[in-house]
Design a protein around this motif. Structure first.
Motif, PDB file in Angstrom:
ATOM      1  N   THR A 103      14.261  29.866  59.627  1.00 56.26           N
ATOM      2  CA  THR A 103      14.141  30.438  60.973  1.00 56.26           C
ATOM      3  C   THR A 103      13.526  31.832  60.901  1.00 56.26           C
ATOM      4  O   THR A 103      12.678  32.184  61.724  1.00 56.26           O
ATOM      5  N   THR A 131       9.790  31.509  60.137  1.00 57.37           N
ATOM      6  CA  THR A 131       9.106  30.998  61.327  1.00 57.37           C
ATOM      7  C   THR A 131       8.970  32.100  62.375  1.00 57.37           C
ATOM      8  O   THR A 131       7.905  32.273  62.977  1.00 57.37           O
ATOM      9  N   TYR A 132      10.032  32.867  62.573  1.00 53.43           N
ATOM     10  CA  TYR A 132       9.997  33.959  63.537  1.00 53.43           C
ATOM     11  C   TYR A 132       8.940  34.989  63.147  1.00 53.43           C
ATOM     12  O   TYR A 132       8.139  35.422  63.982  1.00 53.43           O
ATOM     13  N   SER A 185       8.823  32.195  70.288  1.00 49.33           N
ATOM     14  CA  SER A 185       9.440  33.023  69.245  1.00 49.33           C
ATOM     15  C   SER A 185      10.830  33.494  69.664  1.00 49.33           C
ATOM     16  O   SER A 185      11.740  33.555  68.840  1.00 49.33           O
TER      17      SER A 185
END
Length: 129
Positions: free
Chosen positions: A77, A80-81, A111
């Motif tokens: 996560t 990805t952020y 986001s």
């Protein structure tokens, strides 16, 4: 911030005594091409947006760590952020049309869903204890 600083410094010299006035001074200077001034304004906007989004992200990661969310989930996560924020900034700084600004906004909302999902997961795990 670095790209904005270097751009302003190269174009007109960076005023570190009143650093928050640099962008406004550059925009007001009629010798600066409007497209250059607009790009630096977008750099400022991207920087401010990052500052505004950071507390939500920080709270989500901290909450996930406190309740012991899976490290793999937190790491994926997080990556990805960060990737989405890089894409957001790239679009924000380089776009010139209203159509592309909607893509930028879509990337922003996508986001923001990541820290919100971490907060929900953390809350569920805390509630299960």
């Amino acid at each position: 911030m670095t790209m904005k600083y270097l751009s302003i410094d190269r174009i007109m010299g960076y005023d570190n005594v009143q650093p928050r006035s640099n962008t406004a001074k550059l925009v007001e200077d009629k010798k600066i091409p409007p497209e250059v001034a607009a790009r630096i304004e977008r750099m400022e906007g991207a920087h401010l947006n990052g500052n505004e989004a950071f507390p939500l992200w920080t709270a989500a990661v901290l909450a996930g760590n406190v309740v012991g969310l899976n490290n793999y989930v937190l790491n994926i996560t997080s990556l990805t952020y960060i990737g989405m924020r890089l894409l957001y900034n790239t679009i924000y700084i380089n776009h010139r049309t209203s159509a592309v600004s909607w893509i930028r906004s879509s990337v922003f909302f996508a986001s923001v869903s990541l820290p919100i999902s971490l907060l929900i997961r953390a809350a569920r795990k805390a509630a299960d204890r």
